[in-house]
Design an enzyme around this catalytic site. Structure first.
Site, PDB file in Angstrom:
ATOM      1  N   GLU A   1       0.851  -1.189   0.000  1.00  0.00           N
ATOM      2  CA  GLU A   1       0.000   0.000   0.000  1.00  0.00           C
ATOM      3  C   GLU A   1       0.887   1.238   0.000  1.00  0.00           C
ATOM      4  OE1 GLU A   1      -2.258   2.814  -0.369  1.00  0.00           O
ATOM      5  OE2 GLU A   1      -3.259   0.869  -0.435  1.00  0.00           O
TER       6      GLU A   1
ATOM      7  N   SER B   1       0.299   4.373   0.667  1.00  0.00           N
ATOM      8  CA  SER B   1       0.103   5.432   1.663  1.00  0.00           C
ATOM      9  C   SER B   1      -0.427   4.866   2.973  1.00  0.00           C
ATOM     10  CB  SER B   1      -0.894   6.472   1.134  1.00  0.00           C
ATOM     11  OG  SER B   1      -1.276   7.377   2.145  1.00  0.00           O
TER      12      SER B   1
ATOM     13  N   MET C   1      -4.167   5.154   3.535  1.00  0.00           N
ATOM     14  CA  MET C   1      -5.093   4.443   2.652  1.00  0.00           C
ATOM     15  C   MET C   1      -5.266   2.975   3.026  1.00  0.00           C
ATOM     16  SD  MET C   1      -6.554   6.456   0.519  1.00  0.00           S
ATOM     17  CE  MET C   1      -7.155   5.352  -0.754  1.00  0.00           C
TER      18      MET C   1
ATOM     19  N   GLY D   1      -8.360   1.001   1.812  1.00  0.00           N
ATOM     20  CA  GLY D   1      -8.787   1.381   0.481  1.00  0.00           C
ATOM     21  C   GLY D   1      -9.597   2.660   0.394  1.00  0.00           C
TER      22      GLY D   1
ATOM     23  N   CYS E   1     -12.853   3.305  -0.175  1.00  0.00           N
ATOM     24  CA  CYS E   1     -14.155   3.425   0.491  1.00  0.00           C
ATOM     25  C   CYS E   1     -14.017   3.928   1.921  1.00  0.00           C
ATOM     26  CB  CYS E   1     -14.868   2.068   0.470  1.00  0.00           C
ATOM     27  SG  CYS E   1     -16.462   2.104   1.329  1.00  0.00           S
TER      28      CYS E   1
ATOM     29  N   HIS F   1     -45.319  -2.231   8.608  1.00  0.00           N
ATOM     30  CA  HIS F   1     -45.946  -0.917   8.440  1.00  0.00           C
ATOM     31  C   HIS F   1     -45.722  -0.091   9.701  1.00  0.00           C
ATOM     32  CE1 HIS F   1     -48.967   2.088   7.362  1.00  0.00           C
ATOM     33  NE2 HIS F   1     -49.423   1.986   8.604  1.00  0.00           N
TER      34      HIS F   1
END
Length: 456
Positions: A33, A35, A38, A41, A43, A444
């Site tokens: 990775e 960074s 990050m 990831g 998201c 409901h």
């Protein structure tokens, strides 16, 4: 050189899930990775989680409509702090989920191919080479930066990533791009109290949606004070010292205009991120849009190397990346029956307020295909649940094949649409007649029971 059973480049949803699965099976895995901001990831760090955290806080901010701008700005500062806490917690959790596994080694650095089986990792103070017969590319996508004069090094110009790092609420926000990302941020910042103008280059808003749906979206957002300028070609963004001056041409009237803004957000799309991967050295090819070319089982043009998620083009959703993992899992260890063609249709949601969700084709698509269809619509205001929520904007719409009674597509613009669309998706995936949802017994009062009315 260190050897692993698998190398994964990119800590995104599909890659991290695959890494954990492989490790449980006894594989040694290298996770690369670039960074330390990050882990987990797009998201978790700069995509759906932080934006939805702000969407949630923005709903509370609407209660401050009679407050001063300074009070709204303070609430926004607190919302950014909450967002940072959420992302930081999830990022830390995701890092340790992998790094604490004895079969997984996390390398924080930039990965690039040396050969089809060797990846170099450039870390802060060290360069290493890793080798594996199974390599997975999961590097995601990046913001498209348009060729507009004055953007480079302009402190008032932001991407969807960088604007969420700013703790000050802009009084005047100009958004370049009226697509789904642009609309999400327009809705968020207008709710917090910014005066928002959206400049869209196309002659109409969200052209992939039916015009009745697009008009409902436009009306709902205009109620928040958002101003839309369609057919607007941005020519320059000038740093005037304490503001940005956005100069654009109204291509319909052929007239030049300018706007002053405290912040300018570029919401001009995203493209696969392959920068620095040196794909040529691995024999991995990309298409004319820069996406890695894959087959139905996500194998690249170098079959031992696969691509996961946004980097391979197509739908850029976290749940698609997760399903990519499932395809790879079944291909490596299962019956090989899963592939990219198996998952259609796929729904999506745009988290404006209220949210917009869709699956399948719309009315325009059906008409162009000369299909014999039934169109059913329901104004959201007719749903009992919205009276409780106090949110009556929106329109629900479904397209049905007249001959087979199957649902061809559905668009929901209204409260909780991002949840209700999953009911429609399940019915479509199970190849059920629309009457199944029409006659189903729902709780409901709920938004789900709108299917009884919509499909009647």
């Amino acid at each position: 050189m260190k050897e692993f059973d698998a190398i994964i480049i990119g800590f995104g949803k599909g890659g991290k899930t695959l890494a954990a699965d492989l490790a449980k099976r006894g594989w040694t895995v290298a996770m690369i990775e670039r960074s330390d901001k990050m882990y987990g990831g797009t998201c978790i760090n700069i995509g759906c989680i932080p934006t939805k955290a702000l969407v949630y806080q923005a709903k509370f901010a609407t209660r401050l409509k009679d407050s001063s701008f300074e009070e709204k700005a303070e609430f926004y500062r607190q919302a950014i702090a909450i967002k940072e806490d959420v992302t930081g917690t999830l990022r830390n959790k995701n890092f340790h989920n992998l790094a604490d596994d004895p079969n997984i080694t996390v390398y924080t650095g930039t990965g690039s191919f040396v050969s089809p089986e060797v990846v170099a990792v450039q870390m802060k103070n060290e360069r290493m080479e890793l080798k594996s017969k199974h390599i997975f590319i999961n590097t995601g996508a990046e913001t498209v930066i348009p060729a507009i004069e004055g953007i480079e090094n302009n402190p008032f110009v932001y991407t969807s990533t960088s604007i969420m790092e700013v703790t000050g609420l802009p009084r005047e926000l100009v958004i370049v791009g009226g697509g789904y990302v642009g609309l999400e941020f327009a809705s968020i910042y207008a709710s917090f109290g910014s005066r928002v103008t959206v400049l869209e280059g196309f002659p109409e808003l969200i052209p992939r949606e039916d015009r009745d749906i697009a008009e409902e979206v436009k009306k709902a957002l205009e109620k928040k004070g958002i101003v839309f300028r369609v057919g607007a070609k941005v020519q320059s963004i000038v740093n005037t010292g304490n503001k940005a001056s956005v100069k654009f041409m109204d291509t319909r009237a052929n007239v030049a205009f300018s706007l002053e803004a405290d912040a300018v957000l570029l919401a001009t799309g995203r493209r696969p991120y392959t920068t620095g991967l040196n794909l040529e050295a691995a024999g991995v090819k990309i298409d004319d849009r820069g996406a890695i070319i894959v087959d139905e089982h996500l194998r690249t043009t170098q079959p031992a190397i696969r691509a996961i998620g946004d980097v391979k083009g197509g739908l850029q959703f976290t749940y698609i990346s997760l399903d990519d993992y499932r395809i790879i899992r079944e291909d490596l260890f299962g019956n090989k029956e899963r592939d990219q063609n198996d998952r259609l249709p796929v729904s999506y949601s745009v988290f404006i307020d209220p949210p917009l969700a869709r699956i399948g084709i719309n009315e325009d698509d059906a008409r162009k295909q000369n299909l014999d269809i039934i169109i059913k619509k329901l104004p959201v205001a007719a749903i009992p649940r919205v009276k409780i929520l106090g949110e009556t904007n929106g329109l629900f719409k479904v397209i049905i094949d007249k001959k087979t009674n199957k649902i061809l597509g559905c668009t929901l613009f209204g409260p909780e649409a991002s949840e209700v669309i999953n009911l429609v998706a399940l019915a479509m995936k199970a190849d059920l007649d629309y009457t199944f949802l029409r006659d189903f017994i729902y709780t409901h009062p709920s938004m789900s029971e709108s299917m009884n009315q919509l499909l009647s």
